[in-house]
Design a protein around this motif. Structure first.
Motif, mmCIF file in Angstrom:
data_model
loop_
_atom_site.group_PDB
_atom_site.id
_atom_site.type_symbol
_atom_site.label_atom_id
_atom_site.label_comp_id
_atom_site.label_asym_id
_atom_site.label_seq_id
_atom_site.Cartn_x
_atom_site.Cartn_y
_atom_site.Cartn_z
ATOM 1 N N VAL A 184 16.527 35.180 -1.564
ATOM 2 C CA VAL A 184 17.621 35.825 -0.858
ATOM 3 C C VAL A 184 18.574 34.754 -0.326
ATOM 4 O O VAL A 184 18.143 33.811 0.336
ATOM 5 N N GLN A 185 19.822 34.910 -0.633
ATOM 6 C CA GLN A 185 20.836 33.981 -0.128
ATOM 7 C C GLN A 185 21.835 34.757 0.732
ATOM 8 O O GLN A 185 22.291 35.830 0.342
ATOM 9 N N LEU A 186 22.121 34.179 1.867
ATOM 10 C CA LEU A 186 23.073 34.778 2.800
ATOM 11 C C LEU A 186 24.179 33.775 3.087
ATOM 12 O O LEU A 186 23.902 32.586 3.272
ATOM 13 N N GLN A 187 25.410 34.249 3.132
ATOM 14 C CA GLN A 187 26.530 33.371 3.410
ATOM 15 C C GLN A 187 27.487 34.053 4.364
ATOM 16 O O GLN A 187 28.119 35.045 4.019
ATOM 17 N N ALA A 188 27.594 33.492 5.549
ATOM 18 C CA ALA A 188 28.501 34.041 6.552
ATOM 19 C C ALA A 188 29.884 33.429 6.406
ATOM 20 O O ALA A 188 30.031 32.276 6.001
ATOM 21 N N SER A 189 30.895 34.197 6.752
ATOM 22 C CA SER A 189 32.272 33.719 6.711
ATOM 23 C C SER A 189 33.097 34.479 7.739
ATOM 24 O O SER A 189 32.629 35.462 8.314
ATOM 25 N N GLY A 190 34.315 34.006 7.947
ATOM 26 C CA GLY A 190 35.213 34.696 8.861
ATOM 27 C C GLY A 190 35.409 34.006 10.189
ATOM 28 O O GLY A 190 36.180 34.482 11.023
ATOM 29 N N GLY A 191 34.740 32.881 10.393
ATOM 30 C CA GLY A 191 34.911 32.159 11.633
ATOM 31 C C GLY A 191 36.201 31.361 11.648
ATOM 32 O O GLY A 191 36.943 31.322 10.667
ATOM 33 N N GLY A 192 36.454 30.719 12.760
ATOM 34 C CA GLY A 192 37.651 29.912 12.899
ATOM 35 C C GLY A 192 38.061 29.826 14.352
ATOM 36 O O GLY A 192 37.288 30.179 15.251
ATOM 37 N N LEU A 193 39.278 29.368 14.567
ATOM 38 C CA LEU A 193 39.808 29.254 15.925
ATOM 39 C C LEU A 193 40.490 30.562 16.310
ATOM 40 O O LEU A 193 41.377 31.044 15.588
ATOM 41 N N VAL A 194 40.089 31.122 17.430
ATOM 42 C CA VAL A 194 40.593 32.420 17.871
ATOM 43 C C VAL A 194 41.036 32.289 19.321
ATOM 44 O O VAL A 194 40.367 31.630 20.114
ATOM 45 N N GLN A 195 42.095 32.937 19.663
ATOM 46 C CA GLN A 195 42.527 32.956 21.062
ATOM 47 C C GLN A 195 41.686 33.954 21.852
ATOM 48 O O GLN A 195 41.201 34.959 21.288
ATOM 49 N N ALA A 196 41.517 33.681 23.116
ATOM 50 C CA ALA A 196 40.803 34.615 23.981
ATOM 51 C C ALA A 196 41.442 35.996 23.874
ATOM 52 O O ALA A 196 42.670 36.109 23.864
ATOM 53 N N GLY A 197 40.594 37.015 23.790
ATOM 54 C CA GLY A 197 41.081 38.370 23.619
ATOM 55 C C GLY A 197 41.211 38.783 22.167
ATOM 56 O O GLY A 197 41.494 39.949 21.873
ATOM 57 N N GLY A 198 40.996 37.837 21.259
ATOM 58 C CA GLY A 198 41.134 38.120 19.846
ATOM 59 C C GLY A 198 40.010 38.981 19.295
ATOM 60 O O GLY A 198 38.995 39.233 19.955
ATOM 61 N N SER A 199 40.192 39.418 18.034
ATOM 62 C CA SER A 199 39.247 40.359 17.417
ATOM 63 C C SER A 199 38.944 39.979 15.967
ATOM 64 O O SER A 199 39.311 40.694 15.033
ATOM 65 N N PRO A 200 38.252 38.911 15.746
ATOM 66 C CA PRO A 200 37.910 38.549 14.374
ATOM 67 C C PRO A 200 36.756 39.389 13.839
ATOM 68 O O PRO A 200 35.998 39.987 14.599
#
Length: 123
Positions: free
Chosen positions: A1-17
């Motif tokens: 089983v391989q898992l790969q997370a994505s979608g991170g980064g720099l976000v401003q407070a209050g943001g919704s990634p």
């Protein structure tokens, strides 16, 4: 089983990634899926989990702000995060395990881990 997370980064407070975790090498309907996070200098902690039947569990820090979901057809796990604060800054990991129950927050119960994705929340 391989898992790969994505979608991170720099976000401003209050943001919704939204984080995503693609799974391969396993039948999508065989596993509980979950999210954990680890901030610098801290232990890895449970964030949220979703069962085969889409029952959910959340850490107190995530309740009301984060939503875990899964697309079984695509074998993708999601974590929608809202109203982020700098305290949410961490490496976020997805995990898979063949169980459900009170030990859902116990790291050792999970069978598979993906490489994390870093979320940095600026104030």
């Amino acid at each position: 089983v391989q898992l790969q997370a994505s979608g991170g980064g720099l976000v401003q407070a209050g943001g919704s990634p939204r984080l995503s975790c693609g799974a391969s090498g396993c039948a999508p309907d065989l596993y509980t899926m979950g999210w954990f996070r680890q901030a610098p200098g801290k232990e890895r902690e449970f964030v949220a989990a979703i069962s085969l039947h889409r029952s959910n569990k959340y850490a107190d820090s995530a309740k009301g702000r984060f939503t875990i979901s899964r697309d079984i057809a695509k074998n993708i796990l999601y974590l929608q995060m809202n109203v982020l604060t700098p305290e949410d800054s961490a490496v976020y990991y997805c995990a898979a395990g063949n169980f459900w129950g009170p030990s859902i927050a116990t790291l050792g119960r999970w069978d598979y881990w993906g490489k994390g994705t870093l979320v940095t929340v600026s104030s």
